[in-house]
Design an enzyme around this catalytic site. Structure first.
Site, PDB file in Angstrom:
ATOM      1  N   VAL A  65       4.225  -1.410   3.477  1.00  0.00           N
ATOM      2  CA  VAL A  65       3.612  -0.079   3.142  1.00  0.00           C
ATOM      3  C   VAL A  65       4.721   0.822   2.543  1.00  0.00           C
ATOM      4  O   VAL A  65       5.886   0.619   3.009  1.00  0.00           O
ATOM      5  CB  VAL A  65       2.956   0.573   4.427  1.00  0.00           C
ATOM      6  CG1 VAL A  65       2.036  -0.303   4.844  1.00  0.00           C
ATOM      7  CG2 VAL A  65       4.159   0.644   5.593  1.00  0.00           C
ATOM      8  N   LYS A  66       4.367   1.569   1.503  1.00  0.00           N
ATOM      9  CA  LYS A  66       5.207   2.515   1.017  1.00  0.00           C
ATOM     10  C   LYS A  66       4.955   3.955   1.626  1.00  0.00           C
ATOM     11  O   LYS A  66       3.930   4.378   1.491  1.00  0.00           O
ATOM     12  CB  LYS A  66       5.140   2.543  -0.809  1.00  0.00           C
ATOM     13  CG  LYS A  66       5.966   3.571  -1.279  1.00  0.00           C
ATOM     14  CD  LYS A  66       5.496   3.445  -2.759  1.00  0.00           C
ATOM     15  CE  LYS A  66       6.522   4.630  -3.626  1.00  0.00           C
ATOM     16  NZ  LYS A  66       5.689   5.090  -4.917  1.00  0.00           N
ATOM     17  N   GLN A  67       6.188   4.647   1.669  1.00  0.00           N
ATOM     18  CA  GLN A  67       5.687   6.022   2.538  1.00  0.00           C
ATOM     19  C   GLN A  67       7.028   6.717   2.157  1.00  0.00           C
ATOM     20  O   GLN A  67       8.002   6.492   1.781  1.00  0.00           O
ATOM     21  CB  GLN A  67       5.808   5.943   3.915  1.00  0.00           C
ATOM     22  CG  GLN A  67       5.385   7.097   4.388  1.00  0.00           C
ATOM     23  CD  GLN A  67       4.004   7.632   4.206  1.00  0.00           C
ATOM     24  OE1 GLN A  67       4.009   8.657   3.326  1.00  0.00           O
ATOM     25  NE2 GLN A  67       2.870   7.159   4.676  1.00  0.00           N
TER      26      GLN A  67
ATOM     27  N   LEU B 262       0.818  -1.251   0.061  1.00  0.00           N
ATOM     28  CA  LEU B 262       0.026   0.018  -0.059  1.00  0.00           C
ATOM     29  C   LEU B 262       0.847   0.918   0.089  1.00  0.00           C
ATOM     30  O   LEU B 262       1.836   1.504   0.765  1.00  0.00           O
ATOM     31  CB  LEU B 262      -0.984   0.053   1.211  1.00  0.00           C
ATOM     32  CG  LEU B 262      -1.704   1.293   1.205  1.00  0.00           C
ATOM     33  CD1 LEU B 262      -3.030   1.173   0.094  1.00  0.00           C
ATOM     34  CD2 LEU B 262      -2.826   1.277   2.530  1.00  0.00           C
ATOM     35  N   TRP B 263       0.811   2.214  -1.093  1.00  0.00           N
ATOM     36  CA  TRP B 263       0.939   3.384  -0.996  1.00  0.00           C
ATOM     37  C   TRP B 263       0.245   4.300  -0.031  1.00  0.00           C
ATOM     38  O   TRP B 263      -0.698   4.785  -0.280  1.00  0.00           O
ATOM     39  CB  TRP B 263       0.999   4.012  -2.428  1.00  0.00           C
ATOM     40  CG  TRP B 263       2.151   3.724  -3.533  1.00  0.00           C
ATOM     41  CD1 TRP B 263       2.878   4.571  -4.167  1.00  0.00           C
ATOM     42  CD2 TRP B 263       2.548   2.426  -4.014  1.00  0.00           C
ATOM     43  NE1 TRP B 263       3.779   3.785  -4.981  1.00  0.00           N
ATOM     44  CE2 TRP B 263       3.359   2.452  -5.092  1.00  0.00           C
ATOM     45  CE3 TRP B 263       1.827   0.966  -3.804  1.00  0.00           C
ATOM     46  CZ2 TRP B 263       3.925   1.380  -5.591  1.00  0.00           C
ATOM     47  CZ3 TRP B 263       2.422  -0.153  -4.478  1.00  0.00           C
ATOM     48  CH2 TRP B 263       3.410   0.406  -5.488  1.00  0.00           C
TER      49      TRP B 263
END
Length: 350
Positions: free
Chosen positions: A236-238, A198-199
Site C-alpha cells: 500500500v502507498k500512503q 494500491l495508492w
C-alpha cells in the site's frame, strides 16, 4: 550515516534517536531478504505472483534487502503533463522516465499504460514495470475528481509488467465503485501472476476542518491502508501522516481512546507505525510517497521521509516529482540518498 545526519540537520536527534513506545517493533513483520518466503509464501498468492514480488524486491540498489525504492511518474495524467514536465521537458519522452529509474537504482518504475507501453520491448526485461491502470484526469471541466480505468490488467500482463497499481479515493462519493472495481482488478492480476500496489489516498473536502488537513491524519490514512490490505493489495502507498484525530475532528466513524494514546503519539515515527499496524502489522508493505517538489529542501525532505518510514517499520519510498522535476543527475542523487537510508544498518527500527 554522516551524510544522513547532515541532511537531517536539527531533526537528526529527534528522528534517529526516537524509541517507539506505542506498538512494539517485535509485533511487526519487518522487511527482510526473506520477506517473500516468510510473509507471502503462506498466503493465497500463487507461485507466479510470488515470483513477481521477488523480482520487484530483488532489483536495483535495494535488491535483496526487503525494501523498495520505486519511481512513480503518472503525473502526466494526474496533474497535467505540462505542469509536471515543464521543469524538465525531457520527461515528456517515456524513455527518459525509465532511464531515470534504472540509473537511479530503483526496484521498479510505476507509470501509465501509455508511458510504459511505449518502451516495453526495450525495457520491460531490464527493470520491473508497475502499470498504473486507473487515473484522475483534470481535463474535464469543471474538474471531477474520480479515478477511472484507463487500461486493463491483461494489457499490463502482455507488456511483461510484474505488478499493477491503482488508486482509490477513500472517502469520496465514488469510493465504493472504485473499491469494487479495483478489488476485481487485483484478483485478476493475481490470477495472472502479477503483484498489486494500491495508492490508498483520501479525497473529501470535509476532511479539512478548522484549518487542519485531515487527509494526512494517521487514523484516517491507517484505515485506508487497512481497506487496501483487505482487497488484496500486496503493497500500500500512503502519504506520510502529519496529524491525528481525523475521525473525531470530523465527527464520523468509530474510535477508541487507545487509538490516540497507546497506539500512537505525536511523533512522526509513531504516526507512521500506526499506518504499518493497519497494513496487517507489516504483512502488507507500507511505502510512503515523496510528495511534491519544494526545490532546495527536496533532498533533506526525502531523506527525512525515508528515515521515518524505515524506523516505523515501513517497506520503502515511492518518490516521483522530487526526482524528475530536476536535472537527471540530481534526480539520481536524490534517489540514491533515499536508498542509502535503507542500506544503512545503523538506522534501525524504532
Amino acid at each position: 550515516m554522516n551524510k544522513t545526519v547532515e541532511l537531517l540537520g536539527d531533526k537528526a536527534e529527534y528522528l534517529l534517536s526516537h524509541t517507539c513506545k506505542t506498538i512494539d517493533k517485535s509485533t511487526l513483520h519487518l522487511p527482510s531478504p526473506h520477506t517473500v518466503e516468510e510473509v507471502w509464501a503462506a498466503s493465497d498468492r500463487n507461485i507466479p505472483t510470488l515470483n513477481s514480488l521477488q523480482r520487484l524486491l530483488g532489483h536495483g540498489r535495494l535488491g535483496g534487502t526487503g525494501y523498495v525504492s520505486i519511481l512513480p511518474v503518472d503525473q502526466g495524467i494526474e496533474h497535467t503533463a505540462g505542469a509536471s514536465f515543464a521543469p524538465n521537458p525531457i520527461y515528456f519522452d517515456p524513455e527518459n522516465i525509465v532511464r531515470l529509474a534504472i540509473e537511479g537504482g530503483c526496484n521498479g518504475v510505476a507509470s501509465t499504460l501509455g508511458v510504459l507501453g511505449a518502451v516495453a520491448r526495450r525495457y520491460a526485461h531490464k527493470i520491473p514495470f508497475v502499470v498504473k491502470i486507473n487515473h484522475n484526469e483534470l481535463l474535464t471541466y469543471p474538474n471531477s475528481y474520480d479515478q477511472v480505468l484507463f487500461g486493463s490488467v491483461e494489457q499490463a500482463w502482455e507488456m511483461g509488467a510484474v505488478a499493477v497499481g491503482a488508486t482509490i479515493y477513500f472517502g469520496s462519493a465514488e469510493s465504493r465503485r472504485q473499491l469494487t472495481e479495483i478489488a476485481a482488478a487485483f484478483e485478476r492480476a493475481h490470477d495472472l501472476g502479477m503483484a498489486t500496489i494500491l495508492w490508498c489516498y483520501l479525497r473529501n473536502n470535509a476532511f479539512k476542518k478548522d484549518g487542519v488537513d485531515y487527509h494526512n491524519a494517521a487514523d484516517l490514512t491507517g484505515q485506508a491502508d487497512h481497506l487496501g490490505a483487505t482487497i488484496g493489495a500486496d503493497i500500500v502507498k500512503q502519504k506520510l501522516p502529519t496529524c491525528n484525530g481525523g475521525f473525531r475532528a470530523i465527527g464520523f466513524g468509530k474510535t477508541d481512546d487507545k487509538m490516540y494514546t497507546e497506539l500512537a503519539s505525536d511523533h512522526p515515527i509513531d504516526l507512521c507505525r500506526y499506518q504499518v499496524a493497519n497494513s496487517y502489522m507489516g504483512r502488507v508493505g507500507l511505502i510512503n510517497s515523496g510528495g511534491e517538489s519544494h526545490g532546495a529542501s527536496d533532498l533533506a525532505d526525502a531523506v527525512a521521509t525515508a528515515v521515518i518510514n524505515k524506523r516505523a517499520g515501513g517497506m520503502g519510498l515511492i518518490s516521483g516529482r522530487k526526482a524528475f522535476q530536476r536535472p537527471m543527475n540530481e534526480g539520481i542523487e536524490l534517489l540514491h540518498a533515499i536508498q542509502d537510508v535503507y542500506l544503512d544498518p545503523s538506522i534501525t527500527i524504532a
